[in-house]
Scaffold this motif. Structure first.
Motif, PDB file in Angstrom:
ATOM      1  N   LYS A  41     -23.268  18.249 -34.043  1.00 22.51           N
ATOM      2  CA  LYS A  41     -22.409  17.205 -33.482  1.00 22.51           C
ATOM      3  C   LYS A  41     -23.084  15.762 -34.031  1.00 22.51           C
ATOM      4  O   LYS A  41     -22.484  14.937 -34.264  1.00 22.51           O
ATOM      5  N   ALA A  42     -24.286  15.709 -34.179  1.00 21.51           N
ATOM      6  CA  ALA A  42     -25.056  14.612 -34.248  1.00 21.51           C
ATOM      7  C   ALA A  42     -24.847  14.082 -35.682  1.00 21.51           C
ATOM      8  O   ALA A  42     -24.762  12.662 -35.935  1.00 21.51           O
ATOM      9  N   PHE A  43     -24.562  15.061 -36.574  1.00 24.13           N
ATOM     10  CA  PHE A  43     -24.110  14.645 -38.105  1.00 24.13           C
ATOM     11  C   PHE A  43     -22.499  14.594 -38.079  1.00 24.13           C
ATOM     12  O   PHE A  43     -22.243  14.483 -39.326  1.00 24.13           O
ATOM     13  N   LEU A  44     -21.893  14.741 -37.032  1.00 23.87           N
ATOM     14  CA  LEU A  44     -20.486  14.501 -37.286  1.00 23.87           C
ATOM     15  C   LEU A  44     -19.779  15.608 -37.788  1.00 23.87           C
ATOM     16  O   LEU A  44     -18.657  15.374 -38.504  1.00 23.87           O
ATOM     17  N   VAL A  45     -20.456  16.783 -37.766  1.00 18.13           N
ATOM     18  CA  VAL A  45     -19.578  17.922 -38.299  1.00 18.13           C
ATOM     19  C   VAL A  45     -18.575  18.324 -37.469  1.00 18.13           C
ATOM     20  O   VAL A  45     -18.856  18.731 -36.264  1.00 18.13           O
TER      21      VAL A  45
END
Length: 358
Positions: free
Chosen positions: A42-46
């Motif tokens: 989620k942090a890497f916007l996957v």
């Protein structure tokens, strides 16, 4: 199958590497996802990821019945993965029953193992990717099944008869049955055990022998191997400190399989390691403790790659094998990104992380 990251649950198994503007994956395929992994995604916007159809607890997400004759290599891998995880759960039920005081049912254990053992010939390479599935909470159960199939594979490579191969597999599976009698606090302890605690855990070999009855499906030599699987040929093992010629051949096989899987697996107090790295450590750091013929049989089974095989190195780079030297775990390779030629014999800081494509 593709799933939205927002719908991911801990216990899902990643099917493909996840890259985010890097040459090295932020999470590798076959990782058992935990809450921390999902937060990273989620942090890497996957937005979406590919996951295996079987979860770590053996749950099948979508039932399918593809024709065996039309199966792809990837489908065969996934079938083996599902079968392994489901076998682990069946073994877990048996183990919990032993913890409650019920006797070991040899016929049940044999029935649980046979479907996996029948797949040895066609999916032997996939056995060495099982370490990716190592899960702290499920380790004890995964370990018993993995040791069983690895022991059976070694026996097969050493030209054991089918009957003896089954006996070796049973011994490998039941070698830790006595752990059911060990205090659960010790089995789940995150920190390394104290000497006193380790001495308590070492009693599991005796407990296993006491728990496992004489049975028509189990040779006396197999029960002996269960008792002896922590002996070492230099006499440094336990419970008796026996040396080479006093240790049964089955026990020597299980000793190698047991140590190999333990060293590759993620534990409560240790990260998982590459099978290739572990194989080197067992040859070097544990020299004199294991039967060299057995070690070589396992090494040969692991290094079944050929010239042209694609691999991932420990620095994250993908490479192609150009030439296999006298040390199979350290071939001559060419990196795929910049065509750099590397001799792993000379570049000791690097090692093969895993095989990507044969």
């Amino acid at each position: 199958m593709i799933i939205n990251v927002e719908e991911l649950n801990p216990g899902s198994i990643l099917a493909e590497d996840i890259y985010v503007r890097t040459n090295r994956p932020i999470i590798t395929a076959r990782t058992v996802l935990e809450c921390e992994h999902i937060k990273i995604l989620k942090a890497f916007l996957v937005k979406e990821v590919a996951i295996e159809n079987t979860q770590i607890d053996g749950t099948i997400m979508i039932e399918s019945t593809p024709s065996i004759h039309n199966q792809t290599r990837e489908e065969e891998k996934n079938d083996f993965l599902s079968l392994f995880l489901q076998t682990v759960q069946l073994y877990k039920k048996e183990f919990i029953s032993w913890q409650s005081g019920l006797p070991v049912n040899i016929a049940n254990v044999r029935t649980i193992l046979l479907p996996l053992l029948e797949e040895l010939e066609t999916v032997s390479k996939e056995i060495f990717s099982l370490y990716h599935l190592s899960n702290k909470k499920e380790y004890l159960y995964q370990h018993s099944i993995a040791v069983s199939v690895i022991s059976a594979l070694i026996a097969q490579k050493m030209n054991y008869s089918y009957r003896d191969m089954i006996q070796v597999a049973l011994a490998g599976c039941l070698s830790d049955a006595g752990m059911a009698k060990i205090n659960q606090r010790l089995l789940n302890k995150i920190e390394p055990l104290t000497e006193e605690e380790f001495n308590e855990v070492k009693k599991h070999t005796r407990y296993s022998l006491e728990m496992i009855p004489e049975h028509t499906l189990l040779k006396n030599e197999t029960r002996l191997a269960i008792y002896q699987h922590h002996e070492r040929i230099d006499g440094s093992g336990y419970p008796m400190g026996n040396a080479d010629n006093k240790i049964h051949a089955f026990a020597k096989i299980i000793a190698v399989a047991d140590t190999f899987h333990a060293m590759t697996s993620e534990r409560l107090y240790r990260k998982k390691q590459s099978p290739f790295r572990v194989m080197e450590q067992m040859h070097q750091d544990h020299f004199g403790k294991f039967d060299l013929t057995i070690l070589q049989s396992l090494s040969n089974a692991i290094t079944q790659f050929t010239t042209g095989s694609k691999i991932r190195l420990s620095n994250g780079e993908k490479a192609e094998i150009l030439f296999i030297s006298s040390t199979p775990t350290r071939p001559l390779v060419k990196t795929l990104q910049n065509d750099l030629i590397l001799d792993l014999e000379k570049n000791r800081h690097l090692f093969i992380e895993e095989i990507l494509e044969y």
